[in-house]
Scaffold this active site. Structure first.
Site, PDB file in Angstrom:
ATOM      1  N   ASN A 431     -46.546 -12.924   8.878  1.00  0.00           N
ATOM      2  CA  ASN A 431     -45.555 -11.863   9.022  1.00  0.00           C
ATOM      3  C   ASN A 431     -46.234 -10.579   9.471  1.00  0.00           C
ATOM      4  O   ASN A 431     -47.043 -10.016   8.722  1.00  0.00           O
ATOM      5  CB  ASN A 431     -44.828 -11.611   7.701  1.00  0.00           C
ATOM      6  CG  ASN A 431     -43.964 -10.359   7.755  1.00  0.00           C
ATOM      7  OD1 ASN A 431     -42.876 -10.367   8.308  1.00  0.00           O
ATOM      8  ND2 ASN A 431     -44.473  -9.251   7.214  1.00  0.00           N
ATOM      9  N   GLU A 432     -45.973 -10.162  10.701  1.00  0.00           N
ATOM     10  CA  GLU A 432     -46.339  -8.854  11.252  1.00  0.00           C
ATOM     11  C   GLU A 432     -47.838  -8.607  11.375  1.00  0.00           C
ATOM     12  O   GLU A 432     -48.251  -7.464  11.597  1.00  0.00           O
ATOM     13  CB  GLU A 432     -45.660  -7.714  10.464  1.00  0.00           C
ATOM     14  CG  GLU A 432     -44.142  -7.743  10.586  1.00  0.00           C
ATOM     15  CD  GLU A 432     -43.446  -6.545   9.969  1.00  0.00           C
ATOM     16  OE1 GLU A 432     -44.128  -5.731   9.305  1.00  0.00           O
ATOM     17  OE2 GLU A 432     -42.218  -6.421  10.132  1.00  0.00           O
TER      18      GLU A 432
END
Length: 845
Positions: A431-432
């Site tokens: 995630n990210e």
């Protein structure tokens, strides 16, 4: 020989602070699994950290080490059997001692561990099991210091968290507290067996015409002594055996059986068909004696991510059983900071809410945990697709050899544990983390395909996402799509709207655009976007103890909102759009209106774009849930109380949805001058697989009088495009010199004589409208033992009629727009005769 026996070690534990040496420092543990915060609360050593400022009073726990201890009797172990101590999860740095001897050292929360203790338990009688949990918070800081050359770039929490394989949100996030748990967070047990089924899984080949399928079941066997074990496989549907086959186990402990299934019942996401589950069982037999039996449910289905060049760039959407699925849904964070407190029943209630809200996909976010089996079981049974992140979030992770080895074991274990679930349709690397790479200016040359080179750059984590993890998925779940990160698209910038998925945070974060234009900001698949809102007053009452603190800007309310700059952002969106208020209950409601409108504008537009060559393949809002009682982007709070946005999204995701909107006029950059004309559009979105006929009506109703200001438009016998969008009006025009009074555009659609969907477009912003004196009537028209039906009518248009959320009560709809001449019904389940009616509120009340 002995049949496998399990002896859970759930009772009889005690624990103490490692710095305490006296015998009276030991405190009882009510039950295992648990974490230390639960056990401290049970012994009145810690207040509920979810109330008031108690999180601060619990911070001392974060820097402590703990010891857990139990005494157990050696289980009876027949000749030829072994005894194994099995830990399904230890949080996190754990040294396990049996009778004073170290038998295991653990440093990964996400990994199950098994230790053969047959020899260690040769003596009969009592044995002492001790587990020392070292402080993860301090260990992480030490590990970071050991590698000063690594760039520890990260968002949220202390950067040292990147060094530890522990749920990253434990270090605090922009929606959660800093609670560094430790403990036996998943089951621990003794197993006695001479042979066991170590793994059972299936691979499914579905014929293109769906008339037949081939199911191959595989088994891995562990045995104390070699011998002629046999595996008896059975395939069942709805509890009825379809076929069986008995196979000899090979010398290397494997066996497989292949079943041909005629006219299989397919697994579908809800709304598209039944979520049919088959069951495969294997009985491990030797000399006619069953030694171990394992069963797993699975689905017969295909699942693909379609990425192909098109006029918008490159598509990104999901196809299940040959049917394109618009994936409207939510992102999921852990449902509690104290993970063992989440029951299977609570997991199921969350997924039932997803279905009630017509959401078809849930994204398990990479800063939490690989969820409990019961979470995925519920998704399988209820037909909810799962987007599964690996547990890496918002950081540049180091790639020390021992850490890479731990990550590989973790990923192998969890992919193997979860691969039979038909709900899981994608594995995603992080995630990210690629956003961190961009913002920190770390090296990323997509054209360099040599993994060894990646390890030498200042962004070595690329090796995890583009080599280690895809290799694990390919080896252990080859039929499941792998995506390197979220967001990510072919190595381009993560904000590129033409490829891959994107996180669109320029509403709320970033440039803080108007939510009315949210649909113009999206990409090929919008896997994060959000807007904060307060939870309902009943939730506020739980964590705000002092009545004097119940005002919108109180210290305790700010403390329970962990988002940086939340005051300015909430104020901006409120002041831009609504008449503000200073009393808390109205303030709560106004933030909820903004969130509901934001979600509606995004989802409505992106679903419409689905019909434009799959321009938008899906939208997963941030976020479905909370991990504690708080103010956040969640559309359902910690206590499973839906906010109005939950209902707004559900309406947009109706199988047949009508949409109407006038073009956006940005009042705040035109000196609040009203437009002379406004264009408007009218369309129908359908997820039905066949063309259907419908009648669509559009009325123009005065906000001030409720009367029609111009002739209504009716489209009869409209052919509605299957699984797409039917545009009915693309160049409508409102001349405000002719129709000067503010008015709503109210659309309805009928199919087979049944009213199936509505949409109402309002003049923006709401703060310019006089919404007093609406003439609203809410009347009970039927009542049974636990169900009521309300009939709602109005003389003038009503915005966002929200009903009270009460424990044990489910409402069929809320956050509704009501217009004259269109009475609506709401069904309330769980409200008994004699119970007080649900309160309600609407804009301008």
């Amino acid at each position: 020989m002995s049949k496998l026996q399990q002896f859970p070690l759930s009772k009889g534990w005690s624990f103490r602070d490692n710095e305490a040496t006296s015998e009276d420092a030991w405190m009882p543990v009510p039950v295992v699994p648990s974490v230390v915060h639960q056990d401290l609360q049970a012994n009145n050593k810690l207040k509920d950290p979810y109330i008031g400022f108690n999180e601060l009073e619990a911070r001392w726990v974060n820097e402590k080490s703990w010891t857990y201890k139990t005494v157990f009797q050696k289980p009876a172990a027949p000749a030829g059997s072994c005894i194994v101590l099995a830990f399904d999860g230890l949080d996190t740095f754990a040294k396990v001692k049996l009778d004073g001897n170290v038998i295991l050292e653990n440093d990964n929360m996400f990994l199950a561990r098994r230790v053969d203790v047959t020899k260690a338990l040769e003596a009969e009688g009592d044995h002492v099991l001790e587990i020392d949990f070292d402080c993860a918070f301090l260990r992480a800081k030490e590990l970071r210091k050991q590698d000063p050359r690594h760039n520890w770039a990260s968002f949220n929490g202390d950067p040292s968290r990147l060094s530890v394989r522990k749920a990253q949100y434990h270090w605090g996030w922009d929606w959660g507290p800093v609670l560094m748990t430790a403990g036996i967070w998943r089951e621990v047990r003794l197993e006695v067996y001479s042979a066991r089924v170590a793994d059972l899984w299936t691979e499914v080949q579905l014929a293109s015409d769906h008339q037949s399928a081939q199911v191959t079941a595989f088994v891995e066997v562990e045995s104390v002594h070699s011998g002629s074990h046999r595996a008896c496989f059975t395939l069942s549907l709805h509890g009825q055996e379809i076929t069986r086959e008995e196979i000899g186990v090979t010398e290397n402990g494997t066996a497989k059986a292949t079943f041909d299934v005629k006219e299989p019942s397919l697994w579908w996401p809800h709304g598209y068909g039944d979520a049919t589950l088959y069951e495969v069982s294997v009985s491990l037999v030797k000399e006619q004696e069953e030694l171990h039996r394992v069963s797993k449910k699975f689905g017969i289905r295909t699942a693909e991510v379609i990425q192909r060049p098109d006029k918008h760039g490159k598509s990104f959407f999901f196809r299940v059983n040959g049917v394109d699925i618009f994936c409207g849904g939510s992102c999921w964070i852990p449902a509690d900071n104290l993970l063992p407190s989440i029951t299977a029943e609570r997991y199921r209630k969350w997924i039932e809410l997803m279905v009630h809200g017509r959401q078809v996909m849930i994204r398990v976010w990479g800063g939490g945990i690989y969820e409990d089996n019961s979470f995925y079981d519920a998704c399988d049974e209820l037909g909810v697709l799962v987007w599964q992140d690996f547990m890496f979030g918002c950081g540049n992770y180091p790639t020390w050899p021992n850490l890479l080895e731990s990550i590989r074991k973790e990923s192998v274990y969890n992919v193997r544990r979860l691969r039979h679930h038909p709900s899981i349709v994608i594995w995603v690397g992080n995630n990210e983390d690629y956003q961190v790479q961009e913002q920190a200016g770390l090296t990323y040359n997509y054209e360099d395909k040599d993994p060894e080179n990646w390890l030498k750059t200042d962004f070595p984590a690329r090796y995890i996402y583009e080599k280690l993890l895809p290799e694990v998925v390919q080896e252990y779940s080859p039929g499941t799509f792998y995506h390197p990160g979220s967001p990510w698209g072919d190595g381009k910038t993560t904000s590129d709207p033409t490829v891959g998925d994107m996180h669109q945070w320029n509403v709320w974060h970033g440039t803080q655009e108007k939510y009315q234009i949210f649909d113009t900001l999206g990409g090929r698949f919008n896997s994060e976007f959000g807007m904060e809102a307060f939870p309902h007053m009943s939730t506020i009452d739980y964590f705000v103890e002092n009545e004097a603190d119940k005002y919108p800007q109180s210290h305790v309310l700010d403390f329970h909102n962990k988002a940086d700059g939340h005051e300015r952002r909430i104020a901006t969106y409120l002041v831009e759009n609504l008449r503000t208020a200073t009393d808390l209950e109205t303030h709560i409601y106004l933030t909820q209106v903004v969130q509901a409108e934001t979600m509606m504008f995004g989802y409505r537009g992106w679903r419409r774009q689905w019909g434009d060559e799959r321009h938008c393949g899906g939208a997963l809002l941030w976020q479905l849930n909370d991990c504690w009682p708080t103010i956040s982007w969640a559309i359902v709070d910690y206590f499973l109380r839906p906010k109005p946005a939950f209902y707004a999204v559900a309406r947009v995701l109706n199988p047949i949805a009508v949409g109407v909107r006038r073009e956006h006029h940005d009042w705040s950059v035109t000196h609040a001058q009203p437009p002379k004309t406004s264009k408007f559009e009218l369309w129908v979105a359908s997820s039905r697989q066949q063309e259907i006929q419908g009648t669509v009506e559009l009325r123009f109703l005065s906000v001030n009088t409720g009367l029609e200001v111009r002739e209504r438009i009716v489209h009869e016998n409209v052919s509605i495009v299957p699984n797409g969008t039917t545009n009915l009006i693309v160049d409508g025009l409102i001349d405000h010199t002719v129709h000067s009074e503010p008015h709503v555009l109210a659309a309805r659609i009928w199919v087979d004589g049944q009213l199936v969907a509505r949409d109402v477009d309002w003049p923006q912003p709401f703060k310019y409208l006089d919404l007093s004196d609406r003439g609203l009537e809410v009347k009970k028209i039927s009542e049974s033992e636990d169900e009521q039906t309300l009939l709602i009518s109005t003389k003038k248009p009503v915005k966002c009629l929200v009903f009270e959320e009460r424990e044990g009560v489910r409402i069929s709809d809320s956050a509704m727009d009501i217009v004259p001449g269109d009475d609506q019904r709401v069904t309330i389940k769980g409200l008994k005769p004699g119970d007080a009616p649900l309160k309600y509120k609407f804009l301008g009340q």
